[in-house]
Design a protein around this motif. Structure first.
Motif, PDB file in Angstrom:
ATOM      1  N   SER A  12     -10.578  33.133 -56.139  1.00 30.74           N
ATOM      2  CA  SER A  12     -10.558  32.248 -54.974  1.00 30.74           C
ATOM      3  C   SER A  12      -9.347  32.545 -54.090  1.00 30.74           C
ATOM      4  CB  SER A  12     -10.532  30.789 -55.439  1.00 30.74           C
ATOM      5  OG  SER A  12     -10.427  29.916 -54.331  1.00 30.74           O
ATOM      6  N   GLU A  15      -9.991  35.571 -52.017  1.00 29.63           N
ATOM      7  CA  GLU A  15     -10.872  35.260 -50.887  1.00 29.63           C
ATOM      8  C   GLU A  15     -10.077  34.603 -49.756  1.00 29.63           C
ATOM      9  OE1 GLU A  15     -14.526  35.487 -50.618  1.00 29.63           O
ATOM     10  OE2 GLU A  15     -14.121  36.977 -52.157  1.00 29.63           O
ATOM     11  N   THR A  38     -10.555  25.858 -46.393  1.00 27.11           N
ATOM     12  CA  THR A  38     -10.827  26.610 -47.620  1.00 27.11           C
ATOM     13  C   THR A  38      -9.652  26.489 -48.582  1.00 27.11           C
ATOM     14  OG1 THR A  38     -12.151  28.168 -46.331  1.00 27.11           O
ATOM     15  CG2 THR A  38     -11.491  28.873 -48.527  1.00 27.11           C
ATOM     16  N   HIS A  42      -9.668  24.861 -52.333  1.00 25.70           N
ATOM     17  CA  HIS A  42      -9.104  25.600 -53.467  1.00 25.70           C
ATOM     18  C   HIS A  42      -8.081  24.743 -54.214  1.00 25.70           C
ATOM     19  CE1 HIS A  42      -7.370  28.973 -55.752  1.00 25.70           C
ATOM     20  NE2 HIS A  42      -6.195  28.402 -55.465  1.00 25.70           N
ATOM     21  N   LEU A  56     -16.450  25.854 -57.256  1.00 24.25           N
ATOM     22  CA  LEU A  56     -15.542  26.581 -56.354  1.00 24.25           C
ATOM     23  C   LEU A  56     -16.046  28.007 -56.157  1.00 24.25           C
ATOM     24  CD1 LEU A  56     -12.925  26.855 -54.723  1.00 24.25           C
ATOM     25  CD2 LEU A  56     -11.739  27.432 -56.862  1.00 24.25           C
ATOM     26  N   ASP A  57     -16.456  28.624 -57.251  1.00 25.21           N
ATOM     27  CA  ASP A  57     -16.995  29.986 -57.169  1.00 25.21           C
ATOM     28  C   ASP A  57     -18.258  30.007 -56.316  1.00 25.21           C
ATOM     29  OD1 ASP A  57     -16.819  32.699 -57.826  1.00 25.21           O
ATOM     30  OD2 ASP A  57     -18.265  32.470 -59.459  1.00 25.21           O
ATOM     31  N   HIS A  60     -17.418  29.712 -52.536  1.00 25.42           N
ATOM     32  CA  HIS A  60     -17.017  30.998 -51.946  1.00 25.42           C
ATOM     33  C   HIS A  60     -18.219  31.929 -51.783  1.00 25.42           C
ATOM     34  CE1 HIS A  60     -12.794  30.231 -51.717  1.00 25.42           C
ATOM     35  NE2 HIS A  60     -12.630  30.093 -53.041  1.00 25.42           N
TER      36      HIS A  60
END
Length: 213
Positions: A12, A15, A38, A42, A56-57, A60
């Motif tokens: 994360s 990203e 974002t 996170h 969360l994954d 993204h």
């Protein structure tokens, strides 16, 4: 913190870093707000282990990756356009340099042509004096051939051997001559009348021979 959760958080962060770089590139308020939100999401997952880290994954995967892909596509297109602009700028600069160099060459040619005209005028005056006094002195100015050697290739017009022969053909009774030159009597008379003031109009060449008019 278990390794699985740590890997997703590290992914994360990567990203977010990519999004930050793109935000800096575009310098756009909307993109910057996307980057900030974002980051908030996170931090929310990072600070709360009760939340399912897979979400969360998934966030993204469904959102951030799509935004980054779109921004990269736009960035690549912009970079191509910028590259084309720079290529055009380089081309224009090269053209300007070429034109400037050409103008410099022409200015230098004009200056040297004036000097050559002065040399020719002085040489013709000395030739007249030599013919009048039956002198055997060399009448031509020093380095009088330097001008043609420098500019003949670029500025002089080509002649065929036949054309050259016609231009230099003469009858002995119509000319004055000595060991260094042959000149038409009428031409010498006109030169005397105008005090040996001439102008260079053009140059002609045929092989190694040159004519200056």
């Amino acid at each position: 913190m278990d390794e699985y959760r740590l890997n997703i958080l590290n992914k994360s962060n990567a990203e977010i870093n990519r999004l930050q770089l793109l935000s800096a590139f575009f310098d756009d308020e909307i993109i910057y707000k996307i980057f900030l939100r974002t980051q908030v999401i996170h931090q929310l997952f990072s600070n709360n282990e009760d939340l399912e880290i897979e979400k969360l994954d998934l966030f993204h995967l469904q959102f951030t990756d799509s935004v980054i892909a779109l921004l990269r596509k736009i960035k690549k297109s912009n970079e191509k356009n910028v590259a084309l602009i720079y290529d055009e700028i380089d081309l224009n600069e090269a053209l300007i340099d070429k034109i400037s160099a050409s103008l410099d060459d022409k200015n230098k040619f004009t200056q040297d042509r004036q000097k050559q005209t002065l040399k020719v005028n002085q040489s013709l005056r000395r030739l007249y004096n030599n013919l009048s006094d039956l002198s055997t002195d060399f009448p031509f100015s020093k380095n009088i051939n330097v001008f043609s050697a420098k500019y003949a290739n670029d500025y002089y017009f080509d002649l065929t051997a036949e054309q050259l022969s016609q231009l230099v053909d003469y009858q002995g009774k119509n000319v004055y001559s000595n060991a260094y030159a042959v000149i038409e009597k009428k031409l010498m008379g006109r030169l005397c009348k105008f005090d040996f003031r001439t102008e260079f109009h053009l140059g002609l060449k045929s092989g190694e021979l040159i004519i200056e008019v």
